[in-house]
Design a protein around this motif. Structure first.
Motif, PDB file in Angstrom:
ATOM      1  N   ALA A 217      47.916  32.930 -27.049  1.00 57.12           N
ATOM      2  CA  ALA A 217      46.854  33.421 -25.944  1.00 57.12           C
ATOM      3  C   ALA A 217      46.931  35.129 -26.453  1.00 57.12           C
ATOM      4  O   ALA A 217      47.504  35.688 -25.986  1.00 57.12           O
ATOM      5  CB  ALA A 217      46.329  32.702 -25.416  1.00 57.12           C
ATOM      6  N   THR A 218      46.204  35.290 -27.427  1.00 54.19           N
ATOM      7  CA  THR A 218      46.362  36.810 -27.578  1.00 54.19           C
ATOM      8  C   THR A 218      44.711  37.279 -28.066  1.00 54.19           C
ATOM      9  O   THR A 218      43.664  36.960 -27.765  1.00 54.19           O
ATOM     10  CB  THR A 218      46.885  37.501 -29.130  1.00 54.19           C
ATOM     11  N   GLY A 219      44.481  39.373 -27.465  1.00 58.82           N
ATOM     12  CA  GLY A 219      43.166  39.380 -28.206  1.00 58.82           C
ATOM     13  C   GLY A 219      41.995  38.964 -26.859  1.00 58.82           C
ATOM     14  O   GLY A 219      42.057  38.976 -25.481  1.00 58.82           O
ATOM     15  N   LEU A 220      41.298  38.669 -26.873  1.00 59.40           N
ATOM     16  CA  LEU A 220      40.362  38.496 -26.027  1.00 59.40           C
ATOM     17  C   LEU A 220      40.504  36.867 -25.744  1.00 59.40           C
ATOM     18  O   LEU A 220      40.069  36.697 -24.398  1.00 59.40           O
ATOM     19  CB  LEU A 220      38.452  38.934 -26.421  1.00 59.40           C
ATOM     20  N   GLU A 221      40.737  36.250 -25.846  1.00 63.68           N
ATOM     21  CA  GLU A 221      41.251  35.500 -24.946  1.00 63.68           C
ATOM     22  C   GLU A 221      42.582  35.264 -24.127  1.00 63.68           C
ATOM     23  O   GLU A 221      41.724  34.371 -22.902  1.00 63.68           O
ATOM     24  CB  GLU A 221      41.627  33.599 -26.271  1.00 63.68           C
ATOM     25  N   ARG A 222      43.220  35.361 -24.714  1.00 61.18           N
ATOM     26  CA  ARG A 222      44.314  36.897 -23.554  1.00 61.18           C
ATOM     27  C   ARG A 222      42.850  37.087 -22.363  1.00 61.18           C
ATOM     28  O   ARG A 222      44.159  37.341 -21.195  1.00 61.18           O
ATOM     29  CB  ARG A 222      45.821  37.320 -24.563  1.00 61.18           C
ATOM     30  N   LEU A 223      42.076  38.150 -22.185  1.00 67.69           N
ATOM     31  CA  LEU A 223      41.823  39.070 -21.455  1.00 67.69           C
ATOM     32  C   LEU A 223      41.807  37.880 -20.469  1.00 67.69           C
ATOM     33  O   LEU A 223      41.272  38.167 -19.937  1.00 67.69           O
ATOM     34  CB  LEU A 223      40.764  39.710 -22.091  1.00 67.69           C
ATOM     35  N   GLU A 224      40.627  36.450 -21.375  1.00 69.63           N
ATOM     36  CA  GLU A 224      39.636  35.285 -20.582  1.00 69.63           C
ATOM     37  C   GLU A 224      40.987  35.239 -19.182  1.00 69.63           C
ATOM     38  O   GLU A 224      40.659  34.771 -18.573  1.00 69.63           O
ATOM     39  CB  GLU A 224      39.514  35.242 -21.368  1.00 69.63           C
ATOM     40  N   LEU A 225      42.083  35.110 -19.853  1.00 74.69           N
ATOM     41  CA  LEU A 225      42.737  34.134 -19.403  1.00 74.69           C
ATOM     42  C   LEU A 225      43.477  34.929 -17.857  1.00 74.69           C
ATOM     43  O   LEU A 225      43.701  34.330 -16.749  1.00 74.69           O
ATOM     44  CB  LEU A 225      44.352  32.989 -20.890  1.00 74.69           C
ATOM     45  N   LEU A 226      44.326  35.516 -18.114  1.00 75.58           N
ATOM     46  CA  LEU A 226      44.148  36.793 -17.388  1.00 75.58           C
ATOM     47  C   LEU A 226      43.389  37.256 -15.668  1.00 75.58           C
ATOM     48  O   LEU A 226      43.348  37.020 -15.043  1.00 75.58           O
ATOM     49  CB  LEU A 226      44.708  37.965 -17.586  1.00 75.58           C
ATOM     50  N   GLY A 227      41.852  37.425 -16.633  1.00 73.41           N
ATOM     51  CA  GLY A 227      41.106  37.229 -15.735  1.00 73.41           C
ATOM     52  C   GLY A 227      40.642  36.305 -14.939  1.00 73.41           C
ATOM     53  O   GLY A 227      40.598  36.462 -13.242  1.00 73.41           O
ATOM     54  N   LYS A 228      40.737  34.810 -15.915  1.00 74.84           N
ATOM     55  CA  LYS A 228      40.802  33.513 -14.635  1.00 74.84           C
ATOM     56  C   LYS A 228      41.824  33.498 -13.633  1.00 74.84           C
ATOM     57  O   LYS A 228      41.485  33.270 -12.658  1.00 74.84           O
ATOM     58  CB  LYS A 228      40.705  33.022 -15.923  1.00 74.84           C
ATOM     59  N   MET A 229      43.076  34.143 -14.041  1.00 77.96           N
ATOM     60  CA  MET A 229      44.145  33.746 -13.188  1.00 77.96           C
ATOM     61  C   MET A 229      43.595  34.510 -12.154  1.00 77.96           C
ATOM     62  O   MET A 229      44.354  34.643 -10.882  1.00 77.96           O
ATOM     63  CB  MET A 229      45.117  34.716 -13.998  1.00 77.96           C
TER      64      MET A 229
END
Length: 186
Positions: free
Chosen positions: A71-83
């Motif tokens: 995942a890159t970009g906003l999708e990656r930011l969302e995944l990191l935030g959820k973690m």
């Protein structure tokens, strides 16, 4: 005679490639970007400072990549935030336990210039979804069906960072533009 007809029918339906030794020509295009030359690294949500921190490292050769690996970009930011336990895009549903009024509207947070909100009425699901648009210029909107009032709470940057006026965009006229000024909500 029956065998002759069936053999002819099979021959007509068979692809031409089955009889001819033709190799199709294919090509591929590889894109090289200076930012993508070095592999990304996995950082925590708090360590994300630039767009380069949101590039994925990819999977090791011979393994299947996980969502976090690719995942890159906003999708990656969302995944990191959820973690880390953060809901980056605040995907919770709006408050449907009450009906919004002009004095006490339903608040819609947005970091953009405009936001869409779906009203299903009060009590919930009492009418089909009506999509309401609130913007920085018109922060309060009322549902035509049930009278529910929503208000935009802008949480984005105060000034336009990319320095243009959105190319002269004007909001479309609605009936609210023709209401006498003394009836306006403030």
């Amino acid at each position: 005679m029956f065998l002759q007809r069936s053999a002819a029918a099979v021959a007509r339906r068979a692809p031409v490639r089955a009889f001819a030794k033709v190799r199709p020509f294919t090509s591929s295009v590889a894109r090289f970007d200076s930012k993508l030359d070095k592999p990304g690294k996995i950082v925590s949500y708090e360590e994300v400072k630039t767009e380069d921190d949101l590039l994925a490292p990819g999977a090791k050769p011979g393994t299947i990549p996980s969502d976090l690996d690719q995942a890159t970009g906003l999708e990656r930011l969302e995944l990191l935030g959820k973690m880390q336990g953060y809901d980056v895009f605040d995907m919770r549903p709006l408050d449907a336990s009450r009906k919004g009024t002009l004095d006490n509207p339903i608040i819609v947070n947005s970091a953009g210039d405009e936001q869409y909100a779906g009203c299903t009425g009060y009590p919930a699901d009492s009418h089909p979804v009506n999509w309401l648009t609130v913007s920085r210029k018109r922060p309060i909107e009322r549902c035509n069906e049930c009278g529910n009032v929503i208000k935009l709470n802008y949480i984005g940057p105060e000034k336009d960072e990319h320095g243009h006026d959105h190319h002269g965009y004007e909001e479309p006229k609605t009936f609210a533009d023709y209401v006498r000024p003394e009836y306006w909500y403030r």
